[in-house]
Motif scaffolding. Structure first.
Motif, short mmCIF file in Angstrom:
data_model
loop_
_atom_site.label_atom_id
_atom_site.label_comp_id
_atom_site.label_asym_id
_atom_site.label_seq_id
_atom_site.Cartn_x
_atom_site.Cartn_y
_atom_site.Cartn_z
N THR A 102 15.42 -18.09 -20.06
CA THR A 102 16.78 -18.33 -20.51
C THR A 102 17.20 -17.26 -21.50
O THR A 102 18.27 -16.68 -21.40
CB THR A 102 16.89 -19.71 -21.16
N GLY A 103 16.36 -17.04 -22.51
CA GLY A 103 16.61 -15.97 -23.48
C GLY A 103 15.40 -15.07 -23.47
O GLY A 103 14.67 -15.01 -22.49
N LEU A 104 15.13 -14.44 -24.60
CA LEU A 104 13.96 -13.56 -24.66
C LEU A 104 12.69 -14.33 -24.95
O LEU A 104 11.70 -13.77 -25.34
CB LEU A 104 14.16 -12.44 -25.69
N ALA A 105 12.72 -15.61 -24.77
CA ALA A 105 11.53 -16.46 -24.67
C ALA A 105 10.80 -16.69 -25.97
O ALA A 105 9.83 -17.42 -26.00
CB ALA A 105 10.56 -15.95 -23.62
N GLY A 106 11.21 -16.09 -27.05
CA GLY A 106 10.51 -16.36 -28.30
C GLY A 106 10.71 -17.80 -28.73
O GLY A 106 9.78 -18.47 -29.11
N MET A 107 11.93 -18.27 -28.65
CA MET A 107 12.17 -19.63 -29.06
C MET A 107 12.96 -20.43 -28.03
O MET A 107 13.41 -21.52 -28.30
CB MET A 107 12.93 -19.65 -30.39
N PHE A 108 13.08 -19.88 -26.84
CA PHE A 108 13.80 -20.59 -25.81
C PHE A 108 12.85 -21.16 -24.77
O PHE A 108 13.24 -21.37 -23.64
CB PHE A 108 14.81 -19.66 -25.14
N GLY A 109 11.63 -21.41 -25.13
CA GLY A 109 10.71 -22.04 -24.20
C GLY A 109 10.05 -21.03 -23.29
O GLY A 109 9.67 -19.96 -23.70
N GLU A 110 9.96 -21.39 -22.04
CA GLU A 110 9.05 -20.66 -21.21
C GLU A 110 9.65 -19.53 -20.40
O GLU A 110 10.83 -19.53 -20.06
CB GLU A 110 8.39 -21.65 -20.24
N GLN A 111 8.77 -18.60 -20.08
CA GLN A 111 9.03 -17.61 -19.07
C GLN A 111 8.47 -18.13 -17.76
O GLN A 111 7.37 -18.69 -17.72
CB GLN A 111 8.33 -16.29 -19.40
N PHE A 112 9.22 -17.97 -16.69
CA PHE A 112 8.76 -18.36 -15.37
C PHE A 112 8.33 -17.10 -14.63
O PHE A 112 9.09 -16.14 -14.56
CB PHE A 112 9.88 -19.06 -14.60
N PHE A 113 7.14 -17.14 -14.07
CA PHE A 113 6.58 -15.96 -13.41
C PHE A 113 6.61 -16.11 -11.89
O PHE A 113 6.46 -17.21 -11.35
CB PHE A 113 5.13 -15.73 -13.85
N GLY A 114 6.78 -14.97 -11.23
CA GLY A 114 6.66 -14.93 -9.79
C GLY A 114 5.20 -14.87 -9.38
O GLY A 114 4.31 -14.79 -10.22
N PRO A 115 4.91 -14.85 -8.07
CA PRO A 115 3.54 -14.85 -7.58
C PRO A 115 2.85 -13.49 -7.68
O PRO A 115 1.64 -13.40 -7.51
CB PRO A 115 3.68 -15.27 -6.12
N GLY A 116 3.62 -12.45 -7.95
CA GLY A 116 3.01 -11.13 -8.13
C GLY A 116 2.98 -10.29 -6.87
O GLY A 116 3.01 -10.80 -5.75
N THR A 117 2.93 -8.99 -7.07
CA THR A 117 2.74 -8.01 -6.00
C THR A 117 1.55 -7.15 -6.37
O THR A 117 1.50 -6.58 -7.47
CB THR A 117 3.97 -7.12 -5.81
N ARG A 118 0.59 -7.07 -5.46
CA ARG A 118 -0.58 -6.23 -5.71
C ARG A 118 -0.36 -4.89 -5.01
O ARG A 118 -0.30 -4.82 -3.78
CB ARG A 118 -1.85 -6.90 -5.20
N LEU A 119 -0.21 -3.85 -5.80
CA LEU A 119 0.05 -2.50 -5.28
C LEU A 119 -1.24 -1.69 -5.29
O LEU A 119 -1.94 -1.64 -6.30
CB LEU A 119 1.10 -1.80 -6.15
N THR A 120 -1.51 -1.08 -4.16
CA THR A 120 -2.68 -0.21 -4.04
C THR A 120 -2.24 1.16 -3.55
O THR A 120 -1.52 1.25 -2.56
CB THR A 120 -3.70 -0.79 -3.05
N PHE A 158 0.85 -1.18 0.00
CA PHE A 158 0.00 0.00 0.00
C PHE A 158 0.89 1.23 0.00
O PHE A 158 1.88 1.30 0.74
CB PHE A 158 -0.92 -0.01 1.22
N ARG A 159 0.53 2.17 -0.81
CA ARG A 159 1.37 3.35 -0.96
C ARG A 159 0.50 4.59 -0.91
O ARG A 159 -0.61 4.60 -1.42
CB ARG A 159 2.08 3.28 -2.31
N LYS A 160 1.04 5.61 -0.30
CA LYS A 160 0.35 6.90 -0.32
C LYS A 160 0.75 7.63 -1.59
O LYS A 160 1.86 7.44 -2.12
CB LYS A 160 0.74 7.73 0.90
N GLU A 161 -0.12 8.44 -2.08
CA GLU A 161 0.21 9.23 -3.27
C GLU A 161 1.45 10.06 -3.03
O GLU A 161 1.65 10.62 -1.95
CB GLU A 161 -0.97 10.15 -3.62
N GLY A 162 2.31 10.11 -4.05
CA GLY A 162 3.52 10.90 -3.94
C GLY A 162 4.72 10.14 -3.43
O GLY A 162 5.83 10.68 -3.40
N GLN A 163 4.52 8.89 -3.02
CA GLN A 163 5.63 8.09 -2.51
C GLN A 163 6.18 7.18 -3.60
O GLN A 163 5.44 6.67 -4.43
CB GLN A 163 5.15 7.20 -1.35
N ASN A 164 7.50 6.99 -3.56
CA ASN A 164 8.11 5.96 -4.40
C ASN A 164 8.09 4.64 -3.63
O ASN A 164 8.24 4.63 -2.40
CB ASN A 164 9.57 6.31 -4.71
N VAL A 165 7.90 3.54 -4.34
CA VAL A 165 7.98 2.23 -3.72
C VAL A 165 8.78 1.30 -4.61
O VAL A 165 8.77 1.45 -5.83
CB VAL A 165 6.59 1.61 -3.46
#
Lengths: 109, 115
Positions: free
Chosen positions: B95-113, B12-19
């Motif tokens: 591994t590479g830019l994922a076009g032909m190197f298979g998959e991108q692995f994703f993290g669980p995410g951060t929900r910013l409000t 959670f962030r207040k307006e005007g703050q960097n996070v």
């Protein structure tokens, strides 16, 4: 980057085979086709990738016709847990893949 | 276990703050990415990096900054210049830019409000 077009949403009953088709008319010679699945509030998960003809793994099959201007993701015997958004992406190793809005699949009991 | 971690899960962030949102991977991947996802929308690319000390702007880089000082880490700073930062943020690696190197692995995410 090749632009992709896929249906916004699809419905299916449990146990049916689901086919989601993606159009990519301007696919380049060195582009691969990749599909991802995303559940709510999670990151997308890789499903399958192919270049031409047919690719099959433990969860899906990917059919690519000879002209490669479209591809079809086939999910056999879907269950409620397959309810998710499915993304079709096209690209090579030179630039990052672009995620569109995907196809929202709803599986009904 | 190999994978990608993101922290915090909720922010959670207040307006005007960097996070700063953290992203760490132990998959030995060269490429890392930051995406933003708004409700009912697809993922939009903010920044990506192919190697240490190098990164490129994605489609919506304005109001964001990144660094890649280590292969394992790719933190994202949401600055006060980002006018509508409330969103779900996803980090990924491949591994590479994922076009032909298979998959991108994703993290669980951060929900910013922004409050």
């Amino acid at each position: 980057l090749a632009k992709t077009t896929q249906p916004i949403s699809m419905d299916s009953y449990e146990g049916q085979e689901v086919n989601i088709t993606c159009s990519h008319n301007n696919i380049a010679t060195n582009d691969y086709i990749t599909w991802y699945q995303q559940f709510p509030s999670q990151g997308p998960r890789f499903i399958i990738q192919g270049y031409k003809t047919k690719v099959t793994n433990e969860v899906a099959s990917l059919f690519i016709p000879a002209d490669r201007k479209s591809s079809t993701l086939s999910l056999p015997r879907v269950s409620l847990s397959d309810t998710a958004v499915y993304y079709c992406l096209v690209g090579s190793g030179n630039t990052p893949l672009v995620f569109g809005k995907g196809t929202r699949l709803s599986v009904i009991a | 276990d190999g994978g990608i971690t993101q922290s915090p899960k909720y922010l959670f962030r207040k307006e005007g703050q960097n996070v700063t949102l953290s992203c760490e991977q132990n998959l030995n991947h060269d490429a890392m990415y930051w995406y933003r996802q708004d409700p009912g929308q697809g993922l939009r690319l903010i920044y990506y990096s192919q190697i240490v000390n190098d990164f490129q702007k994605g489609d919506i880089a304005e109001g964001y900054s990144v660094s890649r000082e280590k292969k394992e880490s790719f933190p994202l700073t949401v600055t006060s210049a980002q006018k509508n930062p409330t969103a779900f943020y996803l980090c990924a690696s491949s591994t590479g830019l994922a076009g032909m190197f298979g998959e991108q692995f994703f993290g669980p995410g951060t929900r910013l409000t922004v409050l």
